[in-house]
Design a protein around this motif. Structure first.
Motif, PDB file in Angstrom:
ATOM      1  N   GLN A   9     -12.805  -0.389   0.946  1.00  0.00           N
ATOM      2  CA  GLN A   9     -12.677   0.912   1.607  1.00  0.00           C
ATOM      3  C   GLN A   9     -11.464   0.901   2.534  1.00  0.00           C
ATOM      4  OE1 GLN A   9     -15.451  -0.968   1.521  1.00  0.00           O
ATOM      5  NE2 GLN A   9     -16.540   0.226  -0.024  1.00  0.00           N
ATOM      6  N   ARG A  10     -11.407  -0.130   3.344  1.00  0.00           N
ATOM      7  CA  ARG A  10     -10.316  -0.228   4.310  1.00  0.00           C
ATOM      8  C   ARG A  10      -8.981  -0.327   3.576  1.00  0.00           C
ATOM      9  NH1 ARG A  10      -8.091   1.744   8.235  1.00  0.00           N
ATOM     10  NH2 ARG A  10      -6.786   0.395   9.518  1.00  0.00           N
ATOM     11  N   PHE A  11      -8.998  -1.082   2.500  1.00  0.00           N
ATOM     12  CA  PHE A  11      -7.783  -1.264   1.719  1.00  0.00           C
ATOM     13  C   PHE A  11      -7.285   0.076   1.201  1.00  0.00           C
ATOM     14  CE2 PHE A  11      -5.290  -2.373  -2.067  1.00  0.00           C
ATOM     15  CZ  PHE A  11      -4.469  -3.373  -1.548  1.00  0.00           C
ATOM     16  N   LYS A  12      -8.239   0.873   0.740  1.00  0.00           N
ATOM     17  CA  LYS A  12      -7.881   2.180   0.207  1.00  0.00           C
ATOM     18  C   LYS A  12      -7.247   3.053   1.297  1.00  0.00           C
ATOM     19  CE  LYS A  12     -10.075   4.472  -3.425  1.00  0.00           C
ATOM     20  NZ  LYS A  12     -11.358   4.749  -4.087  1.00  0.00           N
ATOM     21  N   GLU A  13      -7.844   2.987   2.478  1.00  0.00           N
ATOM     22  CA  GLU A  13      -7.294   3.748   3.591  1.00  0.00           C
ATOM     23  C   GLU A  13      -5.851   3.323   3.866  1.00  0.00           C
ATOM     24  OE1 GLU A  13     -11.649   3.870   5.754  1.00  0.00           O
ATOM     25  OE2 GLU A  13      -9.912   3.210   6.937  1.00  0.00           O
ATOM     26  N   LEU A  14      -5.652   2.027   3.903  1.00  0.00           N
ATOM     27  CA  LEU A  14      -4.311   1.526   4.179  1.00  0.00           C
ATOM     28  C   LEU A  14      -3.328   1.972   3.109  1.00  0.00           C
ATOM     29  CD1 LEU A  14      -5.052  -2.099   5.421  1.00  0.00           C
ATOM     30  CD2 LEU A  14      -4.516  -0.067   6.774  1.00  0.00           C
ATOM     31  N   MET A  15      -3.780   1.929   1.908  1.00  0.00           N
ATOM     32  CA  MET A  15      -2.910   2.351   0.807  1.00  0.00           C
ATOM     33  C   MET A  15      -2.524   3.815   0.982  1.00  0.00           C
ATOM     34  SD  MET A  15      -2.135  -0.079  -1.311  1.00  0.00           S
ATOM     35  CE  MET A  15      -1.864   0.394  -3.025  1.00  0.00           C
ATOM     36  N   ASN A  16      -3.486   4.605   1.391  1.00  0.00           N
ATOM     37  CA  ASN A  16      -3.196   6.025   1.622  1.00  0.00           C
ATOM     38  C   ASN A  16      -2.175   6.203   2.726  1.00  0.00           C
ATOM     39  OD1 ASN A  16      -4.626   7.327  -0.382  1.00  0.00           O
ATOM     40  ND2 ASN A  16      -6.550   7.148   0.746  1.00  0.00           N
TER      41      ASN A  16
ATOM     42  N   VAL B 235       7.946   0.296   0.316  1.00  0.00           N
ATOM     43  CA  VAL B 235       6.511   0.033   0.161  1.00  0.00           C
ATOM     44  C   VAL B 235       6.175  -1.361   0.688  1.00  0.00           C
ATOM     45  CG1 VAL B 235       4.647  -0.299  -1.506  1.00  0.00           C
ATOM     46  CG2 VAL B 235       6.252   1.604  -1.797  1.00  0.00           C
ATOM     47  N   VAL B 236       6.984  -2.328   0.323  1.00  0.00           N
ATOM     48  CA  VAL B 236       6.740  -3.699   0.769  1.00  0.00           C
ATOM     49  C   VAL B 236       6.673  -3.756   2.285  1.00  0.00           C
ATOM     50  CG1 VAL B 236       7.736  -6.013   0.931  1.00  0.00           C
ATOM     51  CG2 VAL B 236       7.766  -4.783  -1.262  1.00  0.00           C
ATOM     52  N   ARG B 237       7.641  -3.142   2.912  1.00  0.00           N
ATOM     53  CA  ARG B 237       7.706  -3.199   4.376  1.00  0.00           C
ATOM     54  C   ARG B 237       6.478  -2.550   5.001  1.00  0.00           C
ATOM     55  NH1 ARG B 237      13.520  -2.952   6.127  1.00  0.00           N
ATOM     56  NH2 ARG B 237      13.465  -2.410   4.001  1.00  0.00           N
ATOM     57  N   ALA B 238       6.169  -1.354   4.535  1.00  0.00           N
ATOM     58  CA  ALA B 238       5.040  -0.628   5.102  1.00  0.00           C
ATOM     59  C   ALA B 238       3.731  -1.374   4.876  1.00  0.00           C
ATOM     60  CB  ALA B 238       4.966   0.766   4.490  1.00  0.00           C
ATOM     61  N   PHE B 239       3.571  -1.854   3.661  1.00  0.00           N
ATOM     62  CA  PHE B 239       2.323  -2.510   3.300  1.00  0.00           C
ATOM     63  C   PHE B 239       2.124  -3.806   4.084  1.00  0.00           C
ATOM     64  CE2 PHE B 239       0.027  -5.570   0.577  1.00  0.00           C
ATOM     65  CZ  PHE B 239      -1.205  -4.936   0.536  1.00  0.00           C
ATOM     66  N   THR B 240       3.130  -4.651   4.123  1.00  0.00           N
ATOM     67  CA  THR B 240       2.970  -5.924   4.823  1.00  0.00           C
ATOM     68  C   THR B 240       2.697  -5.674   6.307  1.00  0.00           C
ATOM     69  OG1 THR B 240       5.371  -6.063   5.013  1.00  0.00           O
ATOM     70  CG2 THR B 240       4.374  -7.290   3.234  1.00  0.00           C
ATOM     71  N   ALA B 241       3.327  -4.663   6.859  1.00  0.00           N
ATOM     72  CA  ALA B 241       3.100  -4.369   8.261  1.00  0.00           C
ATOM     73  C   ALA B 241       1.652  -3.957   8.510  1.00  0.00           C
ATOM     74  CB  ALA B 241       4.051  -3.256   8.715  1.00  0.00           C
ATOM     75  N   LYS B 242       1.129  -3.130   7.630  1.00  0.00           N
ATOM     76  CA  LYS B 242      -0.260  -2.668   7.765  1.00  0.00           C
ATOM     77  C   LYS B 242      -1.226  -3.853   7.721  1.00  0.00           C
ATOM     78  CE  LYS B 242       0.351   1.847   7.446  1.00  0.00           C
ATOM     79  NZ  LYS B 242       0.296   2.501   8.765  1.00  0.00           N
ATOM     80  N   ILE B 243      -1.042  -4.690   6.747  1.00  0.00           N
ATOM     81  CA  ILE B 243      -1.972  -5.811   6.570  1.00  0.00           C
ATOM     82  C   ILE B 243      -1.908  -6.727   7.785  1.00  0.00           C
ATOM     83  CG2 ILE B 243      -2.493  -7.857   5.190  1.00  0.00           C
ATOM     84  CD1 ILE B 243      -3.238  -5.237   3.823  1.00  0.00           C
ATOM     85  N   ARG B 244      -0.726  -6.972   8.266  1.00  0.00           N
ATOM     86  CA  ARG B 244      -0.597  -7.881   9.404  1.00  0.00           C
ATOM     87  C   ARG B 244      -1.246  -7.314  10.650  1.00  0.00           C
ATOM     88  NH1 ARG B 244       5.529  -9.946   8.383  1.00  0.00           N
ATOM     89  NH2 ARG B 244       4.916 -12.094   7.973  1.00  0.00           N
ATOM     90  N   ALA B 245      -1.286  -5.986  10.709  1.00  0.00           N
ATOM     91  CA  ALA B 245      -1.849  -5.356  11.886  1.00  0.00           C
ATOM     92  C   ALA B 245      -3.372  -5.330  11.833  1.00  0.00           C
ATOM     93  CB  ALA B 245      -1.305  -3.934  12.018  1.00  0.00           C
ATOM     94  N   GLU B 246      -3.934  -5.636  10.661  1.00  0.00           N
ATOM     95  CA  GLU B 246      -5.387  -5.603  10.511  1.00  0.00           C
ATOM     96  C   GLU B 246      -6.027  -6.829  11.127  1.00  0.00           C
ATOM     97  OE1 GLU B 246      -7.710  -3.346   9.023  1.00  0.00           O
ATOM     98  OE2 GLU B 246      -5.935  -2.152   9.531  1.00  0.00           O
ATOM     99  N   ALA B 247      -7.197  -6.626  11.729  1.00  0.00           N
ATOM    100  CA  ALA B 247      -7.869  -7.753  12.346  1.00  0.00           C
ATOM    101  C   ALA B 247      -8.832  -8.432  11.386  1.00  0.00           C
ATOM    102  CB  ALA B 247      -8.616  -7.283  13.594  1.00  0.00           C
ATOM    103  N   GLY B 248      -9.978  -7.824  11.120  1.00  0.00           N
ATOM    104  CA  GLY B 248     -11.061  -8.480  10.364  1.00  0.00           C
ATOM    105  C   GLY B 248     -10.786  -8.643   8.888  1.00  0.00           C
ATOM    106  N   ALA B 249     -11.849  -8.959   8.171  1.00  0.00           N
ATOM    107  CA  ALA B 249     -11.741  -9.127   6.732  1.00  0.00           C
ATOM    108  C   ALA B 249     -11.467  -7.782   6.076  1.00  0.00           C
ATOM    109  CB  ALA B 249     -13.035  -9.722   6.174  1.00  0.00           C
ATOM    110  N   MET B 250     -10.810  -7.830   4.979  1.00  0.00           N
ATOM    111  CA  MET B 250     -10.435  -6.611   4.269  1.00  0.00           C
ATOM    112  C   MET B 250     -11.581  -6.179   3.354  1.00  0.00           C
ATOM    113  SD  MET B 250      -8.147  -4.390   3.863  1.00  0.00           S
ATOM    114  CE  MET B 250      -6.911  -5.236   4.852  1.00  0.00           C
ATOM    115  N   THR B 251     -11.885  -4.899   3.384  1.00  0.00           N
ATOM    116  CA  THR B 251     -12.864  -4.357   2.435  1.00  0.00           C
ATOM    117  C   THR B 251     -12.135  -3.403   1.519  1.00  0.00           C
ATOM    118  OG1 THR B 251     -13.343  -2.408   3.780  1.00  0.00           O
ATOM    119  CG2 THR B 251     -14.648  -4.407   4.239  1.00  0.00           C
TER     120      THR B 251
END
Length: 499
Positions: free
Chosen positions: A428-435, A410-426
Motif C-alpha cells: 500500500q505504502r509503495f503504491k502511494e510513493l509511486m503515485n 524517476v530514479v532521483r525521485a524514487f530513491t529519495a522517497k524510499i530513503r525518507a521512509e522509516a518502517g518496513a515497506m508495504t
RNA sequence: GGCGUCAUGGUGUAAUUGGUUAACACGCCGCCCUCUCAAGGCGGAGAGUUCGGGUUCGAUCCCCGAUGACGCUACCA
C-alpha cells in the motif's frame, strides 16, 4: 487356459541410463497390465557381459519407480519364476540347449569367423540375402559330438525349418517372414554364452508372458524367436511392437538430441506425472482422441493396446513443457515445495529443507506462487526468482533507459522517497510513493515502472510490485544463507553502484 | 544388396472399421488483460490425408506399385 491373466514384462539391459524410448515401453507394459488386471514384471537382460553394469540396474529401478511404475516380480523382490536376471539363469538355458541338441532341432557349428565372413561377402556380391549356408547342419550328430569332445570350439545354431514364420502383432496385424530369409542363427556363442534372441524367448515362455510389448526394432527379431517357440513346441504370445521415438530431425532419438535419459528429466524438474502423460500420448490416443491431459488413473482406465499407433513419433519438448506446466498447476503446493527446494539450496539461497523453519517455508511458498507459472521446468525457478537474492547486472539497454532524462528524474525521485521512509515497506505504502513519484515527475506507465523495477531487481520486466514488495521485505527479515535485500537496501545498493 | 515396418497441417493424435466444410491439442500469429514478462481469456492461419495407379456411385480408410524414413540382416541387446 482360456484368457489367462495377462502377464507382461519390461526387460531392459543394464548397459546405460533408462532412456525415454524404453521408459515409454515400460509405461505401456505397466498401463496394459493395470488396465487388464494383469501382472507386470521386471527382468534384467544382462547377457552382454561386456557392457552390463550393476550400477545401471540400480539406476534403472530407481528411474522406473520415479516414473510411478511398480512390479510384482523382479530381480530384487523375486517371484515364482525367479531368478529375474538372465546372468543367473544360465543353467536353465543350458538345459534347453541340450534338449534341442538331443532332438536335432539345433546343431553344433564349427565354422570360423573367417569362413562366415567369406560366405557373407559372397552373398553380398551375388545380391542374395546374407544368410548362413547351414554347412554344419549336415554334420552327423555323432561326428559333431566327437569333434566337440576333442576340444574343438563350437557355437550352437537353430535348425530353422524352411517354412513361413508368422506372428500376430496387436498394433500391426499379421506379419509374415519367408523361412529362407531367416538363417540358422546362433543360439549359443562358442564362449558358451547364450544369445539375446534365444534367452528372451526361453524366459518369456517360462515366465508365462502372454503379451510381448516392446520396441519395433525387435520386429525383425521376432521370426527368429517364433522359430524358437516352435522348436520347443511352445505356443506364441501376442506381440505388440511400439514405434520408434524420433528427434526433430526424424532420426532415432539419441543423446545427440539433448537430454533423453529419465534421470535428466528428473533433474531438470519435469514432474513424473507429466512425463507419463506425455509418453502415453506419444504413440497412443484415447478413444475420440480429443483428450490430452490424464491422471494416472485415467490413463489406466483408457489405455488399450489396440489404440497404439504404428507410426514413429517425433519427440516434442514444447508439448512436454505444456504438460509439465499443467502438472505443476495440479500438484499440491507441499509437493512442489519439496521438489523445488533443492534447486535453491544448491545455490546457497535457502537452507536445507527443514519443516521447523515455518517462516522460511511459508515465505518460499509465496515465492513459488509467484514464479511457478513462469517456468516449463522446476530447474528454471532459481533463474526466474534470482532477483530476490541477486541484483542482475543491468543490460546496456536498461542502463540507457536510466540514463535518459526522464529515467533519471524517476530514479532521483524514487530513491529519495524510499530513503525518507522509516518502517518496513508495504504494498500500500509503495503504491502511494509511486503515485507521488508519478505526480512529481510526470512519468507514468512503463516510463515510471521500468526504471523502478531496474533499481529494485536489475531488470525492467518481472513480477508485479504488489507481490514482489512483500517478498523482499519479509525475505530480508529471514535468516537465509544468502541475504535477501529489502526495498531500502536495494535502493542503497543501487545508489552505491551508480555513484 | 535382402527382408521387414511405417507414411493425416511444423509436432502429437482424431475421424460411425468407404459418405465429415478432415476434428482436437502443442506450437505459431493476432487481440483482450496489463507498467513489463509470464499466466489466463478470445480469435486466426496452417493438411485435402507422401506420390501414381486401381476397386467403388463414393476413398484418409481396401488392393497394387513407386518414393522416402526407420529397423533387422552379428558368436550386440
Amino acid at each position: 487356459m482360456l484368457n489367462p491373466t495377462p502377464r507382461v514384462r519390461f526387460a531392459p539391459s543394464p548397459t546405460g541410463l533408462l532412456h525415454v524410448g524404453n521408459a515409454r515401453t515400460a509405461l505401456y507394459n505397466w498401463l496394459f497390465a493395470r488396465h487388464t488386471g494383469g501382472e507386470f514384471l521386471l527382468r534384467i537382460e544382462d547377457t552382454d557381459v561386456e557392457r552390463s553394469e550393476a550400477r545401471y540396474e540400480a539406476q534403472l529401478i530407481e528411474d522406473l519407480r520415479w516414473l510411478g511404475l511398480d512390479w510384482t516380480e523382479g530381480p530384487q523382490i523375486g517371484g515364482p519364476y525367479a531368478p529375474y536376471r538372465q546372468s543367473e539363469r544360465l543353467e536353465i538355458y543350458q538345459q534347453h540347449t541340450e534338449q534341442l541338441l538331443g532332438e536335432d532341432k539345433a546343431y553344433r557349428c564349427f565354422c570360423t569367423a573367417e569362413e562366415l565372413e567369406q560366405e557373407r561377402q559372397l552373398a553380398l556380391r551375388e545380391q542374395r540375402a546374407q544368410v548362413y549356408s547351414g554347412k554344419c547342419r549336415a554334420l552327423a550328430a555323432n561326428q559333431a559330438q566327437t569333434r566337440a569332445a576333442a576340444g574343438e570350439t563350437f557355437a550352437v545354431r537353430l535348425a530353422v525349418p524352411d517354412a513361413p514364420l508368422r506372428f500376430h502383432d496387436i498394433v500391426r496385424g499379421d506379419v509374415e517372414f519367408a523361412g529362407e530369409t531367416v538363417s540358422d542363427f546362433i543360439l549359443v556363442r562358442s564362449s558358451g554364452m547364450p544369445v539375446y534372441n534365444y534367452v528372451v524367448t526361453i524366459d518369456d515362455a517360462l515366465m508365462r508372458i502372454t503379451h510381448v510389448i516392446r520396441g519395433d526394432d525387435h520386429i525383425s527379431n521376432t521370426p527368429r524367436q517364433v522359430a524358437i517357440y516352435q522348436a520347443f513346441g511352445w505356443s506364441l504370445p501376442e506381440f505388440a511392437h511400439l514405434s520408434t521415438i524420433l528427434g526433430s530431425d526424424r532420426e532415432r532419438l539419441s543423446k545427440r538430441h539433448g537430454a533423453t535419459s529419465i534421470a535428466s528429466f528428473r533433474e531438470m524438474g519435469i514432474l513424473p506425472q507429466a512425463l507419463a502423460n506425455y509418453l502415453a500420448l506419444l504413440g497412443w490416443g484415447a478413444e475420440g482422441g480429443t483428450r490430452e491431459t490424464f491422471t494416472r488413473e485415467e490413463l489406466i482406465a483408457e489405455f488399450k493396446l489396440e489404440r497404439v499407433t504404428p507410426s514413429p513419433a517425433v519427440f516434442d519438448w514444447d508439448k512436454l513443457h505444456w504438460l509439465n506446466r499443467h502438472a505443476i498447476k495440479q500438484a499440491p503446493p507441499a509437493e512442489l515445495r519439496q521438489l523445488a527446494w533443492p534447486y535453491f539450496t544448491a545455490r546457497q539461497w535457502l537452507p536445507p529443507l527443514s519443516p521447523e523453519d515455518a517462516a522460511v517455508v511459508q515465505w518460499f511458498a509465496r515465492v513459488l506462487d509467484l514464479f511457478l507459472p513462469a517456468v516449463d521446468q522446476l530447474q528454471q525457478l532459481p533463474e526466474k526468482a534470482a532477483a530476490l537474492w541477486n541484483l542482475a547486472p543491468v543490460t546496456q539497454e536498461d542502463a540507457a533507459l536510466l540514463a535518459s532524462e526522464a529515467g533519471e528524474r524517476v530514479v532521483r525521485a524514487f530513491t529519495a522517497k524510499i530513503r525518507a521512509e522509516a518502517g518496513a515497506m508495504t504494498p500500500q505504502r509503495f503504491k502511494e510513493l509511486m503515485n507521488e513519484v508519478k505526480a512529481e515527475t510526470g512519468a507514468k506507465g512503463k516510463d515510471l515502472f521500468h526504471p523502478v523495477r531496474i533499481i529494485l531487481t536489475g531488470a525492467h520486466s518481472g513480477p508485479e510490485f504488489d507481490k514482489l514488495i512483500p517478498l523482499l521485505e519479509e525475505g530480508s527479515q529471514l535468516d537465509l544463507p544468502t541475504h535477501v535485500l529489502s526495498v531500502r537496501e536495494r535502493v542503497e545498493a543501487f545508489s552505491a553502484t551508480v555513484l
